[in-house]
Structures are given as C-alpha cells and as structure tokens.
Design an enzyme around this catalytic site. Sequence first.
Site, PDB file in Angstrom:
ATOM      1  N   ILE A  56       0.782  -1.073  -0.017  1.00  0.00           N
ATOM      2  CA  ILE A  56      -0.151   0.034  -0.108  1.00  0.00           C
ATOM      3  C   ILE A  56       0.802   1.208   0.099  1.00  0.00           C
ATOM      4  CG2 ILE A  56      -1.762   1.176   1.364  1.00  0.00           C
ATOM      5  CD1 ILE A  56      -2.561  -1.732   2.577  1.00  0.00           C
ATOM      6  N   ASP A  72      11.750   1.931   6.115  1.00  0.00           N
ATOM      7  CA  ASP A  72      11.091   0.659   5.921  1.00  0.00           C
ATOM      8  C   ASP A  72      12.325  -0.173   5.990  1.00  0.00           C
ATOM      9  OD1 ASP A  72       8.461  -0.687   4.036  1.00  0.00           O
ATOM     10  OD2 ASP A  72       9.995  -1.861   4.548  1.00  0.00           O
ATOM     11  N   SER A 107      -7.609  -1.517  10.302  1.00  0.00           N
ATOM     12  CA  SER A 107      -8.001  -2.709   9.292  1.00  0.00           C
ATOM     13  C   SER A 107      -9.602  -3.108   9.837  1.00  0.00           C
ATOM     14  CB  SER A 107      -7.067  -3.839   9.661  1.00  0.00           C
ATOM     15  OG  SER A 107      -7.825  -4.904   9.435  1.00  0.00           O
ATOM     16  N   TYR A 146      -3.083 -10.067  15.651  1.00  0.00           N
ATOM     17  CA  TYR A 146      -2.882  -8.787  14.491  1.00  0.00           C
ATOM     18  C   TYR A 146      -4.035  -7.731  14.778  1.00  0.00           C
ATOM     19  CZ  TYR A 146      -3.530  -6.421  10.118  1.00  0.00           C
ATOM     20  OH  TYR A 146      -3.644  -5.491   9.544  1.00  0.00           O
ATOM     21  N   LYS A 178      -4.073  -3.769  16.126  1.00  0.00           N
ATOM     22  CA  LYS A 178      -4.542  -2.395  15.485  1.00  0.00           C
ATOM     23  C   LYS A 178      -5.446  -1.782  16.542  1.00  0.00           C
ATOM     24  CE  LYS A 178      -2.903  -3.032  11.519  1.00  0.00           C
ATOM     25  NZ  LYS A 178      -1.912  -2.135  11.044  1.00  0.00           N
ATOM     26  N   ASN A 212      -2.925 -13.569   1.337  1.00  0.00           N
ATOM     27  CA  ASN A 212      -3.949 -12.670   1.204  1.00  0.00           C
ATOM     28  C   ASN A 212      -4.842 -13.423   0.033  1.00  0.00           C
ATOM     29  OD1 ASN A 212      -3.891 -11.024   3.209  1.00  0.00           O
ATOM     30  ND2 ASN A 212      -3.230  -9.355   1.854  1.00  0.00           N
ATOM     31  N   LEU A 213      -5.932 -13.473  -0.490  1.00  0.00           N
ATOM     32  CA  LEU A 213      -6.883 -13.930  -1.376  1.00  0.00           C
ATOM     33  C   LEU A 213      -6.320 -13.759  -2.883  1.00  0.00           C
ATOM     34  CD1 LEU A 213      -8.911 -16.303  -2.220  1.00  0.00           C
ATOM     35  CD2 LEU A 213     -10.648 -14.132  -2.265  1.00  0.00           C
TER      36      LEU A 213
END
Length: 319
Positions: free
Chosen positions: A12, A28, A115, A139, A143, A189-190
């Site tokens: 992202i 990063d 999220s 996780y 958040k 992820n899908l």
Amino acid sequence: MTILITGGLGYIGSHISKIANEKVVIIDNQSNSQLNYKKKLPNAEVFIEDLKYKNVCKIFKNYNIDTVIHLAGLKSVNDSIISPLEYYSNNIISSVELLQAMIKFKINKLIFSSSATVYGNKNKSPLKEDFLTQSINPYGHTKIIIEDIIQNCCASYSNFSAISLRYFNPIGAHSDGSLGDRPKGRPLNLMPLIVDSVFGKKLTVFGNDYPTADGTCLRDYIHVMDLAEAHLICLKNLNNIKYDTFNVGLGMGISVLELIKTFENANKVKVNFEFGERRLGDAAISYADTSKFKNRFNWSPKYNYKSMCRDSWSQNKNN
Ligand SMILES: NC(=O)c1ccc[n+]([C@@H]2O[C@H](COP(=O)([O-])OP(=O)(O)OC[C@H]3O[C@@H](n4cnc5c(N)ncnc54)[C@H](O)[C@@H]3O)[C@@H](O)[C@H]2O)c1
C-alpha cells in the site's frame, strides 16, 4: 509539504508514494518488501531502517516533515496467532516510538493504517465506525491497541490530530504494472493466491456452507489506487479533524466464488481451486458501511471488482 511514510516500500505504501503530490520520505526495514525502490520510486528519499525512536528522530531532524502516514507493521493474521509476541513487539512498540518522536519534534499530523479486523466476527454488516471493536487474533488486537494509543495522544496533546483508516482488503495494482503486492515469502491474502493458482498452485477456498448465496464467505475489497487516493484526501483534510476513524472499502460484499468468477472472466484465465474446511474465526459476511468517508470528504472509490481483478492480473502475469 514533506510526508514521512513508514512501511512505504510495502504494497500500500508504495502506491501512496507513487501518487503523492508531496515530497516523500520513507522508512522501511524491508522485512516484507522486495521492491527495487531506486528504480520504482526514484523520487522518494528512502531509509532502510527499523521504525525506532532514534531512526525516526534522525529523519525528523533532517527533513521538514509535516505529516506521517504510518503503515509499517506485520500483517498476517495466521502468523500473529503463531507468534503473538513478535506482532505485539513489532507493531505496537514501533508505533509508540514513532509517536514519541513525533511529539518531541512537534509533528502533529498522523494517518494510521488500521484494518477491518478491528470489527471482529460478531458485528453485523454493513460495519460502521461506531460499532464496538473486538479482538479475535493478535494482529487485530494490535490495530485496536494502536488506534487507542493514537486517540489518547490526540486527547492529551492539544495540537496533535490523527485519522485511523480501516482498510477492507486492498487488491489490484498501479495500472503501469510497476508496483504490486510483492510480499517476501508465501502470500496469504486471497488475490495473490488466486493469481498463483493460475500458475498451478491450487487455491483452497475455506468453507462452502456459509449462509451466503453460494456458500462462500462474503468480503469487501478496495482497489489499492483508490485506497492510496483516500490517504491523499485525508492529508488535505487533517487540519479540520482532531481524531476520527473511517472505513475504506467498496461498501459492497462479493463472495469468494464470485471474485474467482470475476477474475476468470476479466482475464480469460482459469483459477485452480478446491474447497476446504471452514477456518476458525472467519465471519460469513463482512463488508463496510462507507457512508462516513463519502459524506465527510465527498469521495467514493472509482474502481469496480472487474478492474480490481484485471489490474491484479496484469501486474502479476509477467512476473
Ligand atoms: N494489505 C491488507 O490486506 C491490509 C488490510 C488492512 C490493513 N493493512 C495494514 O496496512 C499496512 C500496510 O499493509 P501492506 O499490505 O502494504 O503490507 P506490507 O507488508 O506490504 O507493507 C508493510 C511494510 O512495513 C515494513 N515494516 C514492517 N515492520 C517494520 C518495522 N518495524 N520497521 C520498518 N518497517 C517495517 C515492511 O517491510 C513492509 O514493507 C499494514 O500496517 C497492514 O497491517 C493491510
């Protein structure tokens, strides 16, 4: 204006960096990025470092940062169940150290990547920002905790303001094919799994007996370019906000099977999948009420599911 993007080499963050009008500084540690940033993000100033107080202070000393977009963090639900302390340590401690550095240098504006997981699995969709949050895995818990810490900072420091954006499953890629979801290791992820299945790695669809039209789970997705744009809109509007949370999704669910069919039709390829058992903790239906963002900023996502599938494939088919 100069912005600091933590985790800016990730999926992202790299898209936000690419379309930002501001000068971009990135921190990063590349723990989950293999982006050739010198080539792909030539205009960004990049620091390959951990998100730690002293590293952030060094950046704040040398650049006139106005706003921080905070995306750095580990993001796998499964891994967080296996290694919860790694998640609490990496995600929460780095966020606290970032905030400490921001307060020290009087950098007062923050946009945080939260999220949809904060809604847990008991709330009924469409999910609204004022619903109670519920932690169902480490996780998601990180958040919720980070949102709370940020909210506390907004309450305690008079000039400090922040937005938490609750993302609903970003997919797709920049249309020039230069960026994408390129995690280190096996994707979870899908959409990356759908792409991999075209190349022969069979996708498992978890559960086909949910109370949905075709028995598979219903989820909300957003094109990563729309999500990146949502950040730029928040950047423009942070001056008028003390603290707020906003959902960012398409605001309509699509089932796993429907997404697979849309992908096949959009790209004329065959997705190789099988059904498996339900996964513990998965809600049957989860999609966003997106009216708060829409009404507040007069903005809605532009990309539909077909274009999300098309761009996910065109970015990956040659890699
Ligand atoms: N992709 C999604 O489905 C999704 C959904 C909801 C929320 N989010 C959140 O959005 C953020 C960005 O997600 P993404 O999909 O781009 O993930 P990503 O893994 O591609 O990007 C995160 C980046 O942060 C870096 N990073 C991690 N820990 C760090 C640390 N301690 N110091 C410095 N850098 C560190 C990684 O190297 C990586 O490049 C994450 O916080 C994630 O939890 C993502």
